[in-house]
Scaffold this motif. Structure first.
Motif, short mmCIF file in Angstrom:
data_model
loop_
_atom_site.label_atom_id
_atom_site.label_comp_id
_atom_site.label_asym_id
_atom_site.label_seq_id
_atom_site.Cartn_x
_atom_site.Cartn_y
_atom_site.Cartn_z
N MET A 189 1.52 3.86 -10.08
CA MET A 189 0.56 2.77 -10.25
C MET A 189 0.53 2.26 -11.69
O MET A 189 0.52 1.04 -11.93
CB MET A 189 -0.84 3.22 -9.82
CG MET A 189 -0.98 3.53 -8.36
SD MET A 189 -0.66 2.10 -7.30
CE MET A 189 0.31 2.88 -6.00
N THR A 190 0.51 3.16 -12.64
CA THR A 190 0.39 2.75 -14.03
C THR A 190 1.71 2.21 -14.58
O THR A 190 1.71 1.31 -15.43
CB THR A 190 -0.09 3.91 -14.91
OG1 THR A 190 0.78 5.04 -14.75
CG2 THR A 190 -1.51 4.32 -14.51
N LEU A 222 0.45 -3.82 -5.83
CA LEU A 222 0.73 -2.45 -5.44
C LEU A 222 -0.54 -1.62 -5.57
O LEU A 222 -1.09 -1.48 -6.66
CB LEU A 222 1.83 -1.85 -6.31
CG LEU A 222 2.22 -0.39 -6.01
CD1 LEU A 222 2.78 -0.25 -4.60
CD2 LEU A 222 3.23 0.12 -7.04
N ARG A 223 -1.00 -1.07 -4.44
CA ARG A 223 -2.22 -0.28 -4.41
C ARG A 223 -2.02 0.97 -3.57
O ARG A 223 -0.96 1.20 -3.00
CB ARG A 223 -3.39 -1.12 -3.87
CG ARG A 223 -3.87 -2.19 -4.85
CD ARG A 223 -4.47 -1.53 -6.08
NE ARG A 223 -4.96 -2.47 -7.09
CZ ARG A 223 -4.30 -2.83 -8.17
NH1 ARG A 223 -3.06 -2.39 -8.35
NH2 ARG A 223 -4.84 -3.64 -9.06
N LEU A 264 0.86 -1.18 0.00
CA LEU A 264 0.00 0.00 0.00
C LEU A 264 0.89 1.23 0.00
O LEU A 264 1.58 1.52 0.99
CB LEU A 264 -0.89 0.01 1.24
CG LEU A 264 -1.85 -1.16 1.39
CD1 LEU A 264 -2.45 -1.17 2.79
CD2 LEU A 264 -2.95 -1.11 0.33
N HIS A 265 0.89 1.96 -1.10
CA HIS A 265 1.73 3.16 -1.21
C HIS A 265 1.04 4.33 -0.53
O HIS A 265 -0.07 4.72 -0.90
CB HIS A 265 2.00 3.51 -2.67
CG HIS A 265 2.75 4.79 -2.84
ND1 HIS A 265 2.12 6.02 -2.91
CD2 HIS A 265 4.08 5.04 -2.93
CE1 HIS A 265 3.03 6.96 -3.04
NE2 HIS A 265 4.22 6.40 -3.06
N GLU A 266 1.71 4.91 0.48
CA GLU A 266 1.18 6.11 1.14
C GLU A 266 1.79 7.36 0.51
O GLU A 266 3.00 7.44 0.29
CB GLU A 266 1.51 6.09 2.64
CG GLU A 266 0.98 7.32 3.35
CD GLU A 266 1.33 7.37 4.83
OE1 GLU A 266 1.30 8.47 5.40
OE2 GLU A 266 1.61 6.30 5.41
N ASN A 267 0.95 8.34 0.26
CA ASN A 267 1.36 9.60 -0.37
C ASN A 267 2.00 10.56 0.64
O ASN A 267 1.53 11.67 0.86
CB ASN A 267 0.17 10.27 -1.04
CG ASN A 267 -1.04 10.41 -0.11
OD1 ASN A 267 -1.65 9.42 0.28
ND2 ASN A 267 -1.40 11.65 0.23
#
Length: 281
Positions: free
Chosen positions: A164-165, A172-173, A145-148
């Motif tokens: 993500m793309t 990876l979310r 989980l990628h945190e901004n």
């Protein structure tokens, strides 16, 4: 016909309450949460816990009927010059913790850079690292989980979308943090929600004011949490919402609130959910 109420699973960062897992659990359960997000215990980061302490933590959580929503790892919260292998090794430690504690989710970040170096300058190096981490995660059946986080590569909606793309991995979310978006000048719902909703799988709950970046309880800042909650409900979101209040202080690896302030933050969020007709479990 009875309409089923939308329910989200409430969780929270235990070490924002206390270093002691028993106190962490007691406060979270008092707020209606039966899950915890584990960043540290006994003042030791989750990727540095010994096998013995990890087993001890699992026994405590199981004994208190407490599930684990995610491993809040520090992976990617380092300078981009850090070797790929170093972070992959730390990911292995986080995966070990996830398996022992019974969760598929591991929070990560997308790397800092030195002053004077632009985000574009580190893009290729970021993608190499994120691909390597995602490949390891997929091989071990966990989800990153990628945190901004502010000041990493993926701190704006456009760059989160780029990650993500480009990586394009089911492992990876997005972990959505409204306060972090506010702190980089973004209106979270207006400017980021539609762009990132296809990847949004986990909600981290804190708010912030736009004028001074001060972190606030949910609904008291400019994080557009009411709009976001309503939209997620309409979209059918039924995932985790994890309290990360940061109301007392923040530091490089996280923040702290203490039991009383954490309770204030939890009750504020629960009020927003009640307004929106969202229940918790």
């Amino acid at each position: 016909m009875t309409v089923k109420q939308t329910q989200w699973t409430l969780s929270g960062f235990g070490d924002e309450i206390s270093p002691d897992p028993f106190i962490q659990i007691a406060v979270l359960q008092a707020l209606g949460a039966n899950h915890i997000e584990v960043r540290s215990a006994w003042d030791t980061n989750i990727v540095e816990l010994s096998e013995k302490d990890l087993a001890r933590l699992e026994q405590i959580l199981r004994g208190q009927n407490m599930g684990v929503s995610a491993i809040a790892s520090p992976i990617g919260k380092v300078d981009i010059t850090t070797p790929v292998a170093f972070e992959v090794d730390r990911l292995h430690a986080a995966i070990r913790a996830a398996k022992v504690l019974g969760t598929r989710y591991i929070r990560i970040f997308s790397f800092y850079r030195e002053e004077g170096i632009s985000a574009e300058d580190i893009r290729d190096a970021v993608m190499v690292r994120m691909r390597a981490l995602a490949a390891e995660a997929q091989a071990h059946d966990v989800v990153l989980l990628h945190e901004n986080e502010k000041d990493i590569y993926g701190d704006t909606p456009e760059r989160v979308l780029d990650i993500m793309t480009t990586v394009n991995s089911p492992a990876l979310r997005v972990a959505w943090d409204a306060a972090n978006f506010v702190q980089v000048g973004v209106k979270p719902f207006s400017e980021a929600y539609r762009m990132l909703r296809p990847y949004l799988e986990y909600l981290q709950v804190k708010d912030a004011r736009a004028d001074d970046s001060l972190v606030m309880p949910a609904g008291d800042g400019d994080g557009q949490l009411r709009e976001t909650i309503s939209a997620l409900k309409a979209d059918g979101f039924e995932g985790f919402a994890s309290l990360e209040p940061h109301l007392a202080n923040t530091h490089h690896l996280g923040g702290f609130s203490g039991p009383a302030a954490f309770g204030v933050a939890g009750r504020a969020f629960n009020r927003l959910l009640a307004e929106a007709g969202v229940g918790t479990k």
